[in-house]
Design a protein around this motif. Structure first.
Motif, PDB file in Angstrom:
ATOM      1  N   GLU A 206       0.418  -1.146  -0.371  1.00  0.00           N
ATOM      2  CA  GLU A 206       0.093  -0.215   0.201  1.00  0.00           C
ATOM      3  C   GLU A 206       1.060   1.019  -0.504  1.00  0.00           C
ATOM      4  O   GLU A 206       0.787   2.480  -0.558  1.00  0.00           O
ATOM      5  CB  GLU A 206      -0.437   0.103   1.340  1.00  0.00           C
ATOM      6  CG  GLU A 206      -1.914   0.974   1.193  1.00  0.00           C
ATOM      7  CD  GLU A 206      -2.774   1.174   2.655  1.00  0.00           C
ATOM      8  OE1 GLU A 206      -3.561   1.407   2.476  1.00  0.00           O
ATOM      9  OE2 GLU A 206      -2.486   1.031   3.588  1.00  0.00           O
ATOM     10  N   LEU A 211      -1.319   3.976  -3.098  1.00  0.00           N
ATOM     11  CA  LEU A 211      -2.795   3.469  -3.965  1.00  0.00           C
ATOM     12  C   LEU A 211      -3.348   3.771  -2.624  1.00  0.00           C
ATOM     13  O   LEU A 211      -2.841   2.739  -2.209  1.00  0.00           O
ATOM     14  CB  LEU A 211      -2.765   2.681  -4.657  1.00  0.00           C
ATOM     15  CG  LEU A 211      -2.172   3.174  -6.143  1.00  0.00           C
ATOM     16  CD1 LEU A 211      -2.202   1.977  -7.211  1.00  0.00           C
ATOM     17  CD2 LEU A 211      -2.782   4.079  -7.414  1.00  0.00           C
ATOM     18  N   GLU A 214      -7.467  -0.201   0.258  1.00  0.00           N
ATOM     19  CA  GLU A 214      -8.493  -0.631   1.117  1.00  0.00           C
ATOM     20  C   GLU A 214      -8.541  -2.304   1.637  1.00  0.00           C
ATOM     21  O   GLU A 214      -9.221  -3.133   1.204  1.00  0.00           O
ATOM     22  CB  GLU A 214      -9.719  -0.766   0.239  1.00  0.00           C
ATOM     23  CG  GLU A 214     -10.075   0.886  -0.389  1.00  0.00           C
ATOM     24  CD  GLU A 214     -11.099   0.424  -1.495  1.00  0.00           C
ATOM     25  OE1 GLU A 214     -11.702  -0.372  -1.474  1.00  0.00           O
ATOM     26  OE2 GLU A 214     -11.653   1.935  -1.810  1.00  0.00           O
ATOM     27  N   ARG A 235      -7.957  -5.601  -8.003  1.00  0.00           N
ATOM     28  CA  ARG A 235      -8.150  -4.522  -7.632  1.00  0.00           C
ATOM     29  C   ARG A 235      -6.601  -3.599  -8.013  1.00  0.00           C
ATOM     30  O   ARG A 235      -7.278  -2.289  -8.315  1.00  0.00           O
ATOM     31  CB  ARG A 235      -8.668  -4.551  -6.147  1.00  0.00           C
ATOM     32  CG  ARG A 235     -10.329  -4.432  -5.759  1.00  0.00           C
ATOM     33  CD  ARG A 235     -10.936  -4.485  -4.629  1.00  0.00           C
ATOM     34  NE  ARG A 235     -10.005  -5.055  -2.993  1.00  0.00           N
ATOM     35  CZ  ARG A 235      -9.497  -3.832  -1.931  1.00  0.00           C
ATOM     36  NH1 ARG A 235      -8.827  -3.342  -2.468  1.00  0.00           N
ATOM     37  NH2 ARG A 235      -8.891  -5.335  -1.298  1.00  0.00           N
ATOM     38  N   VAL A 236      -5.618  -3.478  -7.494  1.00  0.00           N
ATOM     39  CA  VAL A 236      -4.440  -2.839  -7.846  1.00  0.00           C
ATOM     40  C   VAL A 236      -4.014  -2.844  -8.899  1.00  0.00           C
ATOM     41  O   VAL A 236      -4.747  -2.024  -9.672  1.00  0.00           O
ATOM     42  CB  VAL A 236      -3.203  -3.557  -6.981  1.00  0.00           C
ATOM     43  CG1 VAL A 236      -2.384  -3.363  -7.663  1.00  0.00           C
ATOM     44  CG2 VAL A 236      -3.503  -3.455  -5.518  1.00  0.00           C
ATOM     45  N   GLN A 239      -7.104  -0.209 -10.356  1.00  0.00           N
ATOM     46  CA  GLN A 239      -6.523   1.395 -10.058  1.00  0.00           C
ATOM     47  C   GLN A 239      -5.108   1.405 -11.191  1.00  0.00           C
ATOM     48  O   GLN A 239      -5.323   2.537 -11.641  1.00  0.00           O
ATOM     49  CB  GLN A 239      -6.120   0.606  -8.947  1.00  0.00           C
ATOM     50  CG  GLN A 239      -7.505   0.824  -7.251  1.00  0.00           C
ATOM     51  CD  GLN A 239      -6.948   0.815  -6.372  1.00  0.00           C
ATOM     52  OE1 GLN A 239      -5.949   0.361  -5.743  1.00  0.00           O
ATOM     53  NE2 GLN A 239      -7.470   1.310  -5.437  1.00  0.00           N
ATOM     54  N   ALA A 242      -6.540   2.537 -14.147  1.00  0.00           N
ATOM     55  CA  ALA A 242      -6.500   3.806 -14.490  1.00  0.00           C
ATOM     56  C   ALA A 242      -6.609   5.080 -14.453  1.00  0.00           C
ATOM     57  O   ALA A 242      -6.849   6.603 -14.138  1.00  0.00           O
ATOM     58  CB  ALA A 242      -7.961   3.863 -13.441  1.00  0.00           C
ATOM     59  N   THR A 243      -4.970   4.787 -13.263  1.00  0.00           N
ATOM     60  CA  THR A 243      -4.473   6.490 -12.931  1.00  0.00           C
ATOM     61  C   THR A 243      -3.342   6.288 -14.268  1.00  0.00           C
ATOM     62  O   THR A 243      -3.567   5.777 -15.257  1.00  0.00           O
ATOM     63  CB  THR A 243      -3.606   5.755 -12.132  1.00  0.00           C
ATOM     64  OG1 THR A 243      -2.597   6.813 -11.173  1.00  0.00           O
ATOM     65  CG2 THR A 243      -2.103   5.060 -12.080  1.00  0.00           C
ATOM     66  N   THR A 251       4.151   1.569  -9.449  1.00  0.00           N
ATOM     67  CA  THR A 251       2.889   1.543 -10.437  1.00  0.00           C
ATOM     68  C   THR A 251       3.006   1.465 -12.029  1.00  0.00           C
ATOM     69  O   THR A 251       2.469   1.111 -12.681  1.00  0.00           O
ATOM     70  CB  THR A 251       2.209   3.017 -10.190  1.00  0.00           C
ATOM     71  OG1 THR A 251       1.670   2.855  -8.646  1.00  0.00           O
ATOM     72  CG2 THR A 251       0.894   2.748 -10.498  1.00  0.00           C
TER      73      THR A 251
END
Length: 361
Positions: A206, A211, A214, A235-236, A239, A242-243, A251
């Protein structure tokens, strides 16, 4: 001897914990106890303490506040948190602060006291070695040779899995991730131990990813914990896709992995991927190898072979068609690469899948 301080506002809990744990078997000695964080600080000003077991919920000064102070005032002090299982977010925060482990008060009676202290002792020893030698954590956490220290085969197997989860190669490599999930679901490790490992790994990720991960979990056993990891990874990737931020290296390499998967069947070079994530070729190659554990060319090859495995299982198309679909015009060369990766020819792989000998995932 490792000098231990117990910090808990419940006097009976403190006394009980001190009395039941086999401290001397693991080179530990309890040198004191305190009812809250303020009393603990007073004690540590007067006495040497190496390891602190601290309850998170206490009056006057909570365990979390105590951890924050001791990080600054006593940087060599190591800590283990005592917590009720439902304090998940607090446990997660504590792991980010560098605690060694946590002990669930709810499950304490059913846990193996010897294994708890053995695990903590090993982490204390590893941390001391790291400080003394300057070695990276991976070198010290690596699984020892079979039979070292008289450990069981199950313990050796778990050490290997733990090291692989900590390496984070599974975040980038689908084959590694699927294998790790399968092996972990079949392991005999306790759920609490696995959950603790996953929380440490994901809390660090995290931070690395920058990011919001959650990390809330409703896992109750080993298999549901593994599914928790699957969900986290999905989920990672969502994300990351989308970034548009390319300032975070972790990332950016994940975006590179997504790009490779999309373009693997065509002509693809490291320069193309480096441009896609706004990196120089040399810096991209360096970061890619460090984070994924593979060179770009090896990773591309692995990704193409994995795609081929899927097509062999899901279609009846010819070997030549599959080879072309994953980026190889020469079916003989493709078959040679496939054999190097799987120890099976493409036709043999398909036959074993049809015969139920291969569970493709």
């Amino acid at each position: 001897m490792i000098r231990v301080l117990i910090v808990d506002d419940d006097k009976l809990a403190r006394k009980g914990f001190i009395s039941i744990m086999p401290w001397s078997n693991h080179d530990m000695v309890v040198v004191g106890e305190a009812a809250n964080g303020a009393k603990a600080l007073e004690f540590m000003e007067q006495h040497e303490v190496d390891l602190m077991f601290v309850d998170l919920s206490m009056p006057v000064m909570s365990g979390m506040e105590l951890l924050q102070v001791t990080r600054q005032r006593f940087p060599s002090l190591r800590s283990v948190i005592l917590s009720f299982h439902e304090e998940f977010e607090n446990v997660q925060t504590a792991y980010r602060m560098g605690v060694l482990d946590y002990i669930s008060k709810v499950r304490l009676e059913s846990e193996d006291d010897e294994q708890i202290l053995k695990r903590i002792q090993q982490q204390m020893t590893g941390a001391a070695m790291q400080q003394a030698s300057g070695q990276p954590p991976a070198a010290l956490n690596a699984a020892p040779e079979p039979g070292q220290n008289g450990r069981t085969q199950e313990e050796e197997g778990w050490s290997g899995l733990e090291q692989e989860w900590r390496s984070n190669y599974w975040l980038y490599n689908e084959s590694v991730f699927q294998r790790l999930c399968k092996q972990t679901a079949q392991t005999k490790v306790s759920f609490r131990r696995l959950e603790g490992l996953f929380m440490r790994v994901l809390s660090q990720l995290e931070t690395d990813l920058g990011l919001p991960a959650e990390l809330g979990s409703d896992a109750a056993d080993v298999r549901s914990a593994v599914e928790w990891m699957r969900d986290f990874r999905n989920r990672v990737y969502a994300q990351v896709a989308a970034t548009t931020d390319f300032t975070n290296t972790t990332t950016s390499i994940l975006k590179a992995v997504l790009f490779i998967r999309e373009q693997a069947s065509g002509t693809l070079h490291a320069e193309d991927v480096a441009d896609h994530v706004h990196m120089s070729r040399s810096y991209f190659s360096q970061c890619f190898k460090r984070l994924t554990g593979s060179t770009f060319n090896d990773y591309l090859k692995q990704e193409r072979i994995r795609s081929a495995e899927r097509l062999l299982c899901e279609t009846n198309q010819s070997i030549a068609w599959v080879a072309h679909a994953v980026g190889y015009n020469d079916s003989k060369y493709f078959s040679q690469l496939f054999y190097e990766q799987t120890r099976l020819l493409p036709s043999e792989f398909r036959a074993q899948f049809i015969g139920g000998k291969i569970d493709y995932n």
